[in-house]
Design a protein around this motif. Structure first.
Motif, PDB file in Angstrom:
ATOM      1  N   ARG A   1       0.861  -1.178   0.000  1.00 53.24           N
ATOM      2  CA  ARG A   1       0.000   0.000   0.000  1.00 53.24           C
ATOM      3  C   ARG A   1       0.894   1.222   0.000  1.00 53.24           C
ATOM      4  O   ARG A   1       2.093   1.121   0.218  1.00 53.24           O
ATOM      5  N   GLN A   2       0.327   2.388  -0.171  1.00 49.89           N
ATOM      6  CA  GLN A   2       1.119   3.608  -0.273  1.00 49.89           C
ATOM      7  C   GLN A   2       2.005   3.822   0.955  1.00 49.89           C
ATOM      8  O   GLN A   2       3.140   4.250   0.835  1.00 49.89           O
TER       9      GLN A   2
ATOM     10  N   LEU B   1       9.576   3.253   0.694  1.00 52.50           N
ATOM     11  CA  LEU B   1      10.553   3.014  -0.388  1.00 52.50           C
ATOM     12  C   LEU B   1      11.926   2.683   0.189  1.00 52.50           C
ATOM     13  O   LEU B   1      12.608   1.774  -0.293  1.00 52.50           O
ATOM     14  N   GLU B   2      12.338   3.382   1.211  1.00 56.59           N
ATOM     15  CA  GLU B   2      13.644   3.117   1.839  1.00 56.59           C
ATOM     16  C   GLU B   2      13.675   1.716   2.439  1.00 56.59           C
ATOM     17  O   GLU B   2      14.678   1.016   2.356  1.00 56.59           O
ATOM     18  N   LYS B   3      12.591   1.299   3.052  1.00 57.82           N
ATOM     19  CA  LYS B   3      12.524  -0.019   3.675  1.00 57.82           C
ATOM     20  C   LYS B   3      12.641  -1.130   2.646  1.00 57.82           C
ATOM     21  O   LYS B   3      13.276  -2.147   2.899  1.00 57.82           O
TER      22      LYS B   3
ATOM     23  N   ASP C   1       3.532   5.836  -6.356  1.00 55.66           N
ATOM     24  CA  ASP C   1       3.461   6.896  -5.364  1.00 55.66           C
ATOM     25  C   ASP C   1       3.422   6.322  -3.943  1.00 55.66           C
ATOM     26  O   ASP C   1       2.365   6.244  -3.324  1.00 55.66           O
ATOM     27  N   PHE C   2       4.577   5.911  -3.424  1.00 58.76           N
ATOM     28  CA  PHE C   2       4.681   5.380  -2.078  1.00 58.76           C
ATOM     29  C   PHE C   2       5.408   6.368  -1.186  1.00 58.76           C
ATOM     30  O   PHE C   2       6.172   7.202  -1.669  1.00 58.76           O
TER      31      PHE C   2
ATOM     32  N   GLY D   1       7.020  -8.063  -4.985  1.00 58.81           N
ATOM     33  CA  GLY D   1       7.040  -6.739  -5.593  1.00 58.81           C
ATOM     34  C   GLY D   1       7.454  -6.841  -7.044  1.00 58.81           C
ATOM     35  O   GLY D   1       8.420  -7.510  -7.386  1.00 58.81           O
ATOM     36  N   SER D   2       6.717  -6.152  -7.896  1.00 60.37           N
ATOM     37  CA  SER D   2       7.023  -6.187  -9.324  1.00 60.37           C
ATOM     38  C   SER D   2       8.117  -5.197  -9.680  1.00 60.37           C
ATOM     39  O   SER D   2       8.505  -4.353  -8.879  1.00 60.37           O
TER      40      SER D   2
END
Length: 98
Positions: free
Chosen positions: A26-27, A94-96, A88-89, A80-81
């Motif tokens: 999710r975002q 994104l860092e994780k 838009d996350f 994850g693709s």
């Protein structure tokens, strides 16, 4: 770290190891549809990560994440693709997942 020939083999083995929850991205975190629980990036750890590419089409690449909640109550998998980082996350998520 273990190696796997296919995504299917990796999923089967990790499920045997207790990674039974199916997470969706999710975002602002990862979500389990069955329990309706959303974990923020601070609430989970990535235990293992495996990357798989189709030699015929590199855009079909996926990453398999073996994830556990910080409180120890959930273990599961997230696939994850290739385009996961283009959406838009939140920056924290994104860092994780890097």
């Amino acid at each position: 770290m273990k190696t796997f020939e296919t995504l299917t083999a990796a999923i089967a083995q990790l499920k045997k190891e207790g990674y039974t929850t199916d997470f969706n991205i999710r975002q602002n975190g990862i979500h389990c549809k069955v329990t309706n629980i959303l974990l923020s990036p601070k609430e989970f750890e990535i235990d293992e990560k495996y990357h798989f590419e189709d030699n015929d089409d590199p855009s079909d690449a996926v990453t398999l994440y073996a994830i556990s909640s910080v409180n120890g109550k959930m273990k599961g998998l997230l696939v994850g693709s290739y385009g996961i980082y283009q959406d838009d996350f939140t920056q924290e998520l994104l860092e994780k997942l890097k």
